[in-house]
Write a protein that holds these residues in place. Structure first.
Motif, mmCIF file in Angstrom:
data_model
loop_
_atom_site.group_PDB
_atom_site.id
_atom_site.type_symbol
_atom_site.label_atom_id
_atom_site.label_comp_id
_atom_site.label_asym_id
_atom_site.label_seq_id
_atom_site.Cartn_x
_atom_site.Cartn_y
_atom_site.Cartn_z
ATOM 1 N N VAL A 31 0.864 -1.176 0.000
ATOM 2 C CA VAL A 31 0.000 0.000 0.000
ATOM 3 C C VAL A 31 0.899 1.222 0.000
ATOM 4 C CG1 VAL A 31 -1.715 1.324 1.276
ATOM 5 C CG2 VAL A 31 -1.882 -1.177 1.186
ATOM 6 N N LEU A 32 0.697 2.085 -0.985
ATOM 7 C CA LEU A 32 1.479 3.307 -1.135
ATOM 8 C C LEU A 32 0.589 4.505 -0.858
ATOM 9 C CD1 LEU A 32 4.099 4.768 -2.056
ATOM 10 C CD2 LEU A 32 3.186 4.680 -4.377
ATOM 11 N N SER A 33 0.883 5.219 0.208
ATOM 12 C CA SER A 33 0.150 6.435 0.554
ATOM 13 C C SER A 33 0.871 7.596 -0.105
ATOM 14 C CB SER A 33 0.124 6.589 2.080
ATOM 15 O OG SER A 33 -0.531 7.777 2.451
ATOM 16 N N ASP A 71 -0.502 10.998 7.679
ATOM 17 C CA ASP A 71 -1.340 10.476 8.771
ATOM 18 C C ASP A 71 -1.660 8.998 8.562
ATOM 19 O OD1 ASP A 71 -1.343 12.833 10.185
ATOM 20 O OD2 ASP A 71 -3.267 13.533 9.387
ATOM 21 N N ILE A 72 -1.876 8.598 7.313
ATOM 22 C CA ILE A 72 -2.109 7.184 7.010
ATOM 23 C C ILE A 72 -0.885 6.367 7.417
ATOM 24 C CG2 ILE A 72 -2.373 5.523 5.110
ATOM 25 C CD1 ILE A 72 -4.156 7.667 3.730
ATOM 26 N N GLY A 73 0.310 6.902 7.122
ATOM 27 C CA GLY A 73 1.533 6.239 7.542
ATOM 28 C C GLY A 73 1.658 6.194 9.055
ATOM 29 N N ARG A 74 1.260 7.264 9.725
ATOM 30 C CA ARG A 74 1.327 7.305 11.193
ATOM 31 C C ARG A 74 0.442 6.241 11.833
ATOM 32 N NH1 ARG A 74 1.763 13.006 10.204
ATOM 33 N NH2 ARG A 74 3.721 13.801 11.082
ATOM 34 N N ARG A 75 -0.646 5.912 11.161
ATOM 35 C CA ARG A 75 -1.549 4.879 11.691
ATOM 36 C C ARG A 75 -1.078 3.474 11.322
ATOM 37 N NH1 ARG A 75 -5.517 8.513 9.533
ATOM 38 N NH2 ARG A 75 -5.923 7.056 7.811
ATOM 39 N N GLY A 76 -0.039 3.383 10.507
ATOM 40 C CA GLY A 76 0.429 2.074 10.076
ATOM 41 C C GLY A 76 -0.439 1.462 8.999
ATOM 42 N N ASP A 77 -1.202 2.300 8.292
ATOM 43 C CA ASP A 77 -2.108 1.796 7.263
ATOM 44 C C ASP A 77 -1.503 1.843 5.862
ATOM 45 O OD1 ASP A 77 -4.078 1.225 9.122
ATOM 46 O OD2 ASP A 77 -5.012 3.198 8.968
#
Length: 274
Positions: A31-33, A71-77
């Motif tokens: 998954v690439l944010s 933020d998506i990265g901060r959530r580990g998503d």
């Protein structure tokens, strides 16, 4: 006639072999944010099939503003974050959500506006002066207002110009949208807007809009890539994510980025450190 036991057994063995063969193995993916500019400019549509062909890894893109992507990265998503706001990226690393930031490519921002140009900024190369003139003329300005890398850059330019846009004056409209939809709003309003050049070149609904200010060194737009820290989020696909980063910063990946053009014009310029 009923099939023999041996035939049934042979068919069963064939089916098991078929569905456990590499062709039916679970596809590798990450998954690439990332930002709306890399998606809406068409770069990912051009680049990612080449990466998949070389590695077998499918890249599932979540295209949002840089702030949301981080933020998506901060959530580990996400496994990898690919954005364009260097101060925010460095903060992401310092907070421990990634261990390293790697520069990939750059282009530039351009100031778009109506050909009638009520603020009289056409042909200028100083973004500070242009923003001051727009504010003085109270000419309509469409802002992404979405905490994206482009929005962060725009706010820096307003601050440098000594203009307060919070709370927003009547001539200043926050769209809360990605680059393409924000450009659509600006086209409908005949408003000024800051855009990344790549999305502008791929944008079709220009109406009366055109590039009015470009070339200021402050409009430089750097992109960086980071693997989300697997020590913080063990489910992060470290090997596949790092393979993407290694490829996009390799000579082959950098050549692919450089070869992406619209109307004969290059949209992104690779600058990964060798």
């Amino acid at each position: 006639m009923k099939p023999s036991f041996n035939r049934i057994l042979a068919a069963a063995i064939t089916a098991v072999t078929l569905f456990t063969s590499p062709a039916f193995a679970q596809e590798k993916s990450i998954v690439l944010s990332s930002t709306t500019s890399t998606e809406q400019s068409g770069l990912f549509g051009f680049m990612l099939p080449i990466f998949k062909m070389k590695t077998g890894i499918d890249v599932k893109v979540v295209a949002v503003g840089t702030g949301q992507a981080l933020d998506i990265g901060r959530r580990g998503d996400a496994d990898v974050v690919f954005v364009h706001d260097k101060p925010a990226e460095e903060k992401f690393v310092s907070e421990g959500f990634a261990t390293k930031r790697t520069e990939v490519m750059y282009n530039d921002f351009v100031l778009i506006g109506p050909k009638s140009d009520p603020a009289k900024i056409a042909g200028g190369k100083d973004i500070k002066v242009a923003f001051q003139k727009i504010a003085a003329a109270q000419a309509p300005f469409a802002s992404r207002g979405d905490k994206s890398g482009t929005h962060a850059a725009e706010l820096r330019y307003w601050k440098d110009a000594g203009v307060s846009v919070a709370p927003g004056p009547t001539w200043y409209k926050e769209t809360g949208s990605g680059m393409g939809p924000a450009l659509n709003t600006a086209s409908g309003m005949n408003a000024y807007i800051l855009a990344d050049r790549a999305t502008w070149l791929s944008f079709k609904n220009r109406g009366d809009l055109t590039i009015l200010v470009q070339g200021d060194p402050k409009l430089f737009n750097q992109y960086g890539v980071m693997l989300v820290n697997p020590a913080k989020y063990p489910h992060v696909k470290k090997a596949e994510g790092q393979e993407f980063i290694d490829w996009i910063t390799s000579k082959n990946g950098q050549d692919v980025i450089a070869s992406y053009q619209i109307g004969g014009e290059q949209l992104f310029f690779p600058n990964a450190k060798k």
